[in-house]
Design a protein around this motif. Sequence first.
Motif, PDB file in Angstrom:
ATOM      1  N   ARG A 131       0.832  -1.220   0.000  1.00 53.11           N
ATOM      2  CA  ARG A 131       0.000   0.000   0.000  1.00 53.11           C
ATOM      3  C   ARG A 131       0.858   1.258   0.000  1.00 53.11           C
ATOM      4  NH1 ARG A 131      -5.462   0.518   1.477  1.00 53.11           N
ATOM      5  NH2 ARG A 131      -5.989   2.527   0.624  1.00 53.11           N
ATOM      6  N   PHE A 132       1.622   1.428   1.055  1.00 57.44           N
ATOM      7  CA  PHE A 132       2.705   2.419   1.071  1.00 57.44           C
ATOM      8  C   PHE A 132       3.588   2.080   2.248  1.00 57.44           C
ATOM      9  CE2 PHE A 132       0.915   6.336   3.618  1.00 57.44           C
ATOM     10  CZ  PHE A 132       0.071   5.532   4.374  1.00 57.44           C
ATOM     11  N   ALA A 133       4.804   2.580   2.247  1.00 56.06           N
ATOM     12  CA  ALA A 133       5.805   2.149   3.215  1.00 56.06           C
ATOM     13  C   ALA A 133       5.291   2.139   4.659  1.00 56.06           C
ATOM     14  CB  ALA A 133       7.063   3.000   3.073  1.00 56.06           C
ATOM     15  N   PRO A 134       4.509   3.167   5.102  1.00 52.86           N
ATOM     16  CA  PRO A 134       4.109   3.172   6.515  1.00 52.86           C
ATOM     17  C   PRO A 134       3.250   1.985   6.942  1.00 52.86           C
ATOM     18  CG  PRO A 134       3.821   5.364   5.578  1.00 52.86           C
ATOM     19  CD  PRO A 134       4.147   4.439   4.449  1.00 52.86           C
ATOM     20  N   THR A 135       2.551   1.338   6.022  1.00 54.30           N
ATOM     21  CA  THR A 135       1.690   0.217   6.420  1.00 54.30           C
ATOM     22  C   THR A 135       2.324  -1.137   6.096  1.00 54.30           C
ATOM     23  OG1 THR A 135       0.477   0.237   4.326  1.00 54.30           O
ATOM     24  CG2 THR A 135      -0.448   1.554   6.120  1.00 54.30           C
ATOM     25  N   CYS A 136       3.608  -1.152   5.776  1.00 57.53           N
ATOM     26  CA  CYS A 136       4.275  -2.412   5.437  1.00 57.53           C
ATOM     27  C   CYS A 136       5.531  -2.590   6.298  1.00 57.53           C
ATOM     28  CB  CYS A 136       4.689  -2.429   3.966  1.00 57.53           C
ATOM     29  SG  CYS A 136       3.305  -2.287   2.827  1.00 57.53           S
ATOM     30  N   THR A 137       5.656  -3.773   6.918  1.00 63.73           N
ATOM     31  CA  THR A 137       6.899  -4.051   7.642  1.00 63.73           C
ATOM     32  C   THR A 137       8.027  -4.294   6.636  1.00 63.73           C
ATOM     33  OG1 THR A 137       6.439  -6.417   7.655  1.00 63.73           O
ATOM     34  CG2 THR A 137       5.666  -5.154   9.578  1.00 63.73           C
ATOM     35  N   GLU A 138       9.238  -4.215   7.146  1.00 64.83           N
ATOM     36  CA  GLU A 138      10.383  -4.448   6.262  1.00 64.83           C
ATOM     37  C   GLU A 138      10.386  -5.890   5.767  1.00 64.83           C
ATOM     38  OE1 GLU A 138      13.875  -2.290   7.212  1.00 64.83           O
ATOM     39  OE2 GLU A 138      12.919  -1.193   8.832  1.00 64.83           O
ATOM     40  N   GLU A 139       9.936  -6.794   6.626  1.00 61.76           N
ATOM     41  CA  GLU A 139       9.856  -8.203   6.219  1.00 61.76           C
ATOM     42  C   GLU A 139       8.933  -8.348   5.006  1.00 61.76           C
ATOM     43  OE1 GLU A 139       8.126 -10.813   9.158  1.00 61.76           O
ATOM     44  OE2 GLU A 139       8.254 -12.546   7.815  1.00 61.76           O
ATOM     45  N   LEU A 140       7.772  -7.692   5.081  1.00 71.46           N
ATOM     46  CA  LEU A 140       6.799  -7.779   3.991  1.00 71.46           C
ATOM     47  C   LEU A 140       7.379  -7.184   2.706  1.00 71.46           C
ATOM     48  CD1 LEU A 140       3.974  -8.420   2.907  1.00 71.46           C
ATOM     49  CD2 LEU A 140       3.182  -6.242   3.848  1.00 71.46           C
ATOM     50  N   MET A 141       7.946  -5.990   2.820  1.00 65.14           N
ATOM     51  CA  MET A 141       8.482  -5.358   1.609  1.00 65.14           C
ATOM     52  C   MET A 141       9.616  -6.176   1.010  1.00 65.14           C
ATOM     53  SD  MET A 141       8.144  -1.245   1.988  1.00 65.14           S
ATOM     54  CE  MET A 141       8.801  -1.042   3.638  1.00 65.14           C
ATOM     55  N   GLY A 142      10.446  -6.743   1.875  1.00 66.13           N
ATOM     56  CA  GLY A 142      11.543  -7.582   1.386  1.00 66.13           C
ATOM     57  C   GLY A 142      11.021  -8.764   0.577  1.00 66.13           C
ATOM     58  N   ALA A 143       9.995  -9.423   1.119  1.00 69.52           N
ATOM     59  CA  ALA A 143       9.443 -10.596   0.431  1.00 69.52           C
ATOM     60  C   ALA A 143       8.742 -10.197  -0.873  1.00 69.52           C
ATOM     61  CB  ALA A 143       8.452 -11.309   1.357  1.00 69.52           C
ATOM     62  N   LEU A 144       8.060  -9.040  -0.860  1.00 73.24           N
ATOM     63  CA  LEU A 144       7.372  -8.590  -2.078  1.00 73.24           C
ATOM     64  C   LEU A 144       8.381  -8.251  -3.173  1.00 73.24           C
ATOM     65  CD1 LEU A 144       4.530  -6.336  -0.573  1.00 73.24           C
ATOM     66  CD2 LEU A 144       4.331  -8.676  -1.468  1.00 73.24           C
ATOM     67  N   GLY A 145       9.499  -7.637  -2.783  1.00 74.45           N
ATOM     68  CA  GLY A 145      10.562  -7.355  -3.761  1.00 74.45           C
ATOM     69  C   GLY A 145      11.098  -8.649  -4.361  1.00 74.45           C
ATOM     70  N   ASP A 146      11.261  -9.676  -3.515  1.00 68.76           N
ATOM     71  CA  ASP A 146      11.723 -10.973  -4.022  1.00 68.76           C
ATOM     72  C   ASP A 146      10.727 -11.548  -5.028  1.00 68.76           C
ATOM     73  OD1 ASP A 146      13.882 -10.743  -2.344  1.00 68.76           O
ATOM     74  OD2 ASP A 146      13.099 -12.104  -0.800  1.00 68.76           O
ATOM     75  N   LEU A 147       9.436 -11.454  -4.687  1.00 72.15           N
ATOM     76  CA  LEU A 147       8.409 -11.964  -5.612  1.00 72.15           C
ATOM     77  C   LEU A 147       8.427 -11.198  -6.934  1.00 72.15           C
ATOM     78  CD1 LEU A 147       5.272 -12.507  -3.296  1.00 72.15           C
ATOM     79  CD2 LEU A 147       6.769 -14.274  -4.294  1.00 72.15           C
ATOM     80  N   ALA A 148       8.588  -9.885  -6.838  1.00 72.83           N
ATOM     81  CA  ALA A 148       8.631  -9.062  -8.061  1.00 72.83           C
ATOM     82  C   ALA A 148       9.720  -9.578  -8.996  1.00 72.83           C
ATOM     83  CB  ALA A 148       8.856  -7.593  -7.706  1.00 72.83           C
ATOM     84  N   LEU A 149      10.898  -9.812  -8.418  1.00 75.62           N
ATOM     85  CA  LEU A 149      12.014 -10.281  -9.242  1.00 75.62           C
ATOM     86  C   LEU A 149      11.762 -11.688  -9.761  1.00 75.62           C
ATOM     87  CD1 LEU A 149      15.059  -8.968  -7.156  1.00 75.62           C
ATOM     88  CD2 LEU A 149      14.164  -8.050  -9.319  1.00 75.62           C
ATOM     89  N   GLU A 150      11.281 -12.563  -8.862  1.00 72.64           N
ATOM     90  CA  GLU A 150      11.090 -13.967  -9.242  1.00 72.64           C
ATOM     91  C   GLU A 150      10.081 -14.105 -10.382  1.00 72.64           C
ATOM     92  OE1 GLU A 150      10.138 -16.550  -5.963  1.00 72.64           O
ATOM     93  OE2 GLU A 150       9.640 -18.209  -7.321  1.00 72.64           O
ATOM     94  N   TYR A 151       8.989 -13.334 -10.298  1.00 70.19           N
ATOM     95  CA  TYR A 151       7.921 -13.467 -11.304  1.00 70.19           C
ATOM     96  C   TYR A 151       7.974 -12.353 -12.346  1.00 70.19           C
ATOM     97  CZ  TYR A 151       5.978 -17.042  -8.290  1.00 70.19           C
ATOM     98  OH  TYR A 151       5.798 -18.188  -7.567  1.00 70.19           O
ATOM     99  N   ASP A 152       9.003 -11.557 -12.304  1.00 75.10           N
ATOM    100  CA  ASP A 152       9.087 -10.377 -13.168  1.00 75.10           C
ATOM    101  C   ASP A 152       7.753  -9.632 -13.184  1.00 75.10           C
ATOM    102  OD1 ASP A 152      10.195  -8.487 -14.822  1.00 75.10           O
ATOM    103  OD2 ASP A 152       9.721  -9.581 -16.663  1.00 75.10           O
ATOM    104  N   ALA A 153       7.225  -9.401 -11.985  1.00 76.74           N
ATOM    105  CA  ALA A 153       5.905  -8.772 -11.847  1.00 76.74           C
ATOM    106  C   ALA A 153       6.057  -7.267 -11.649  1.00 76.74           C
ATOM    107  CB  ALA A 153       5.183  -9.369 -10.643  1.00 76.74           C
ATOM    108  N   ALA A 154       5.072  -6.535 -12.170  1.00 76.53           N
ATOM    109  CA  ALA A 154       5.060  -5.082 -11.983  1.00 76.53           C
ATOM    110  C   ALA A 154       4.740  -4.738 -10.532  1.00 76.53           C
ATOM    111  CB  ALA A 154       4.039  -4.441 -12.918  1.00 76.53           C
ATOM    112  N   VAL A 155       5.050  -3.489 -10.157  1.00 76.59           N
ATOM    113  CA  VAL A 155       4.872  -3.007  -8.778  1.00 76.59           C
ATOM    114  C   VAL A 155       4.189  -1.637  -8.811  1.00 76.59           C
ATOM    115  CG1 VAL A 155       6.104  -2.172  -6.719  1.00 76.59           C
ATOM    116  CG2 VAL A 155       6.909  -4.227  -7.917  1.00 76.59           C
ATOM    117  N   GLN A 156       3.273  -1.425  -7.855  1.00 73.27           N
ATOM    118  CA  GLN A 156       2.686  -0.089  -7.700  1.00 73.27           C
ATOM    119  C   GLN A 156       2.651   0.271  -6.215  1.00 73.27           C
ATOM    120  OE1 GLN A 156      -1.473   0.077  -8.851  1.00 73.27           O
ATOM    121  NE2 GLN A 156      -1.973  -1.865  -7.837  1.00 73.27           N
ATOM    122  N   SER A 157       2.834   1.563  -5.939  1.00 73.93           N
ATOM    123  CA  SER A 157       2.655   2.033  -4.569  1.00 73.93           C
ATOM    124  C   SER A 157       2.474   3.555  -4.573  1.00 73.93           C
ATOM    125  CB  SER A 157       3.814   1.603  -3.666  1.00 73.93           C
ATOM    126  OG  SER A 157       3.453   1.789  -2.303  1.00 73.93           O
TER     127      SER A 157
END
Lengths: 424, 424
Positions: free
Chosen positions: A195-221
């Motif tokens: 959603r945006f950085a204030p509502t996401c833990t670092e653990e969550l953002m780290g894992a989402l970044g990994d998924l983005a790379l793994e699936y070559d998925a787009a990102v929005q925030s």
Amino acid sequence: MNKLALKGNIVYAKDRDKLEIHEDSYMFVEDGKLVAISKTLDKSYKDYDLIDHSGKLIIPGFVDLHLHAPQYPNRGLGLDKELIPWLDTYTFPEESKYGDMEYSKKVFIRLINELWRLGTTRAVVFASVHKESAELLLDMFMESGLGAYVGKVNMDRNTAPEITEDTRKSIEETEEILKKYRDKSSLVKPIITPRFAPTCTEELMGALGDLALEYDAAVQSHLNENKDEVIWVEELFPESKNYASVYDQYNLFGQTKTVMAHCIYNTDEEIELMAKNGVYAAHCPYSNYNLSSGIMPVRKFLDKGVAVGLASDISGGNSLSMMSIIGGTVQASKMKWLDTDKELKPLSFSEAFYLATKGGGSFFGKVGSFEEGYEFDALVIDDGDLADIKDLTIEERIQKVIYIGDDRNIVERYVRGEKIEKPF
Amino acid sequence: MNKLALKGNIVYAKDRDKLEIHEDSYMFVEDGKLVAISKTLDKSYKDYDLIDHSGKLIIPGFVDLHLHAPQYPNRGLGLDKELIPWLDTYTFPEESKYGDMEYSKKVFIRLINELWRLGTTRAVVFASVHKESAELLLDMFMESGLGAYVGKVNMDRNTAPEITEDTRKSIEETEEILKKYRDKSSLVKPIITPRFAPTCTEELMGALGDLALEYDAAVQSHLNENKDEVIWVEELFPESKNYASVYDQYNLFGQTKTVMAHCIYNTDEEIELMAKNGVYAAHCPYSNYNLSSGIMPVRKFLDKGVAVGLASDISGGNSLSMMSIIGGTVQASKMKWLDTDKELKPLSFSEAFYLATKGGGSFFGKVGSFEEGYEFDALVIDDGDLADIKDLTIEERIQKVIYIGDDRNIVERYVRGEKIEKPF
């Protein structure tokens, strides 16, 4: 093979600085892609189905680079607050309803029908945290024929308890959606949506970044929308250089295709990082007025080479009409020009038109223009009620319909060469 | 005697701070004036014709306090310039066409139909310098059933040669119109209209002030719209204390009922003079964006007791819709709040609604509210397409329809108790 020839007054923006105008010409479309524009219909095109819109305007479909589907019922409500209290008072309570699939469907039918009606042929969309609702929205966009990126929202802190996710579950559900939808449609795709950085833990953002790379998925925030939000991010991430670098350190800032909404208070360094990483900015002028956020210095982003598109950001924004938002973009840029002591030149009409078509469209690939090889997303515009008093050039007609027309002037909509009827 | 009872959800703003809401109630109208609002229909009202709009909203008609009829064909065009070059390039050439009565009629039919369609029941209007065209516009407003002040423009210098008037002729024609139209209609009145100080000689303004006093005629003009204009006025009138005092010294500043458009760059002294003299300010947010003029500090005027109304100012403004302008007013006030370091509090929804109804309406007398004795100008609103997803309060419904609805939601229009059908 689907072969179309459309005749009319063709208008598009290849570059920002001017409109390309082909008066009374033909556009040839094969398998959803534009192959040529010509003044004449020679016999090499004899097996094309001719659709004659002589006298009308034909323009690229509009692209809305940022909107929140579950906020649709709140449009036009609660515009008396700034971002953070607005989220707490109006938005999070509404978004908590989307565990209910019946309610989700009722809202999404209206949203998609209205996008269609207004000539928005592609959209980048936030759903809510609810996986099933996000999947319903993906399915419904596929059924509609419109193009979209749809993201299940991730947030695991600093929000209402009923929509605060368990971190692991949030990550797992996101991956499930990516697996299920990444190859299901070439028009409708999942997108990773912290959603945006204030509502996401670092653990969550780290894992989402990994998924983005793994699936070559787009990102929005969201990025730098409100001064209080920027200060909050500084407090939450004291070791990050700035707001943008919070996303960047977790591979959520251009490591895959990325769009950030608002970007009002970016530092020069953050703007330069967006340009370097190819991160898109979604400019949402009406939302930024309504929530007293400020005015994005769009000119600065363009000058530094950042890709920019326009967006409704409902329901922070009240209007879902990209025609209206093009006008609002030019107007906001004029106020920015005054604010900056005439340093940041106002956007011209053609620049704002470009941002609403090719600017945002490029997030989807070759979309938003009528150049050869571009996907044929188009609107046929009948401006007869606006252009009957005095003789107008084609350029004046397109300005007039954008500044004072509305959806009643749109008579046909095409996505990838297919005529799209009212979806639901 | 014409006796009406209208049933529905009644909404109006008696004061700025809140909306008056009478849910599912009756309004009683006698001879065009409101006599009572009641929850029940008792037998004392048995000889009233009942019009049942149960479930719908009924609000006062909108008042547009400043617009230029002959600029109608230019709406949505030429918004790439500031005031003075915009006047020279786009506006004066268009306004020079109104010696042609056929063209005048063609334009005025569209304008008045559109005002009707958009729910503007009263308007304060600039015509052009052409007497015959101004008289046609007065006649056509009378025929329409809408209320209006219409002014033949006076200007005898610093404009395009073809519309520069001979001073004596300008004065004579103005007096002829005043004589002919002052008692012709109580709904449609002539108004004295020096375009703005830079295009009027002192001789002309002096004579117009005399006419205003002699005929007790209302006055309209422009004030402090653009920084270059303000400097120009200083140069042209070096002995005047400020822009407002130029008008004031010629009895064109509240000596009779007066409205001044824009008022962006008023000094505190000028604001106080407006309050003292009872001069109205017409706030034109979209025009002020489009011509890069700036944002009027409306809050300051309200705090100092100046009467303020809203206005489209076409074709500097692109939108003729007061619904849209109410939203634009709230938005502009939020940007002003940021600009002034949060000193000038943003306008609330009810404040902007008040300005578009009773605020401007009071220029016409007891108009723009549903208080006892007020002239019954009203709009019946069907918001069924906007209010069907979740339960909304009446206040939320009115906000929603103003922020995201349009003329399609207006199903009936009344002026002084008469239902007005499409005029032409």
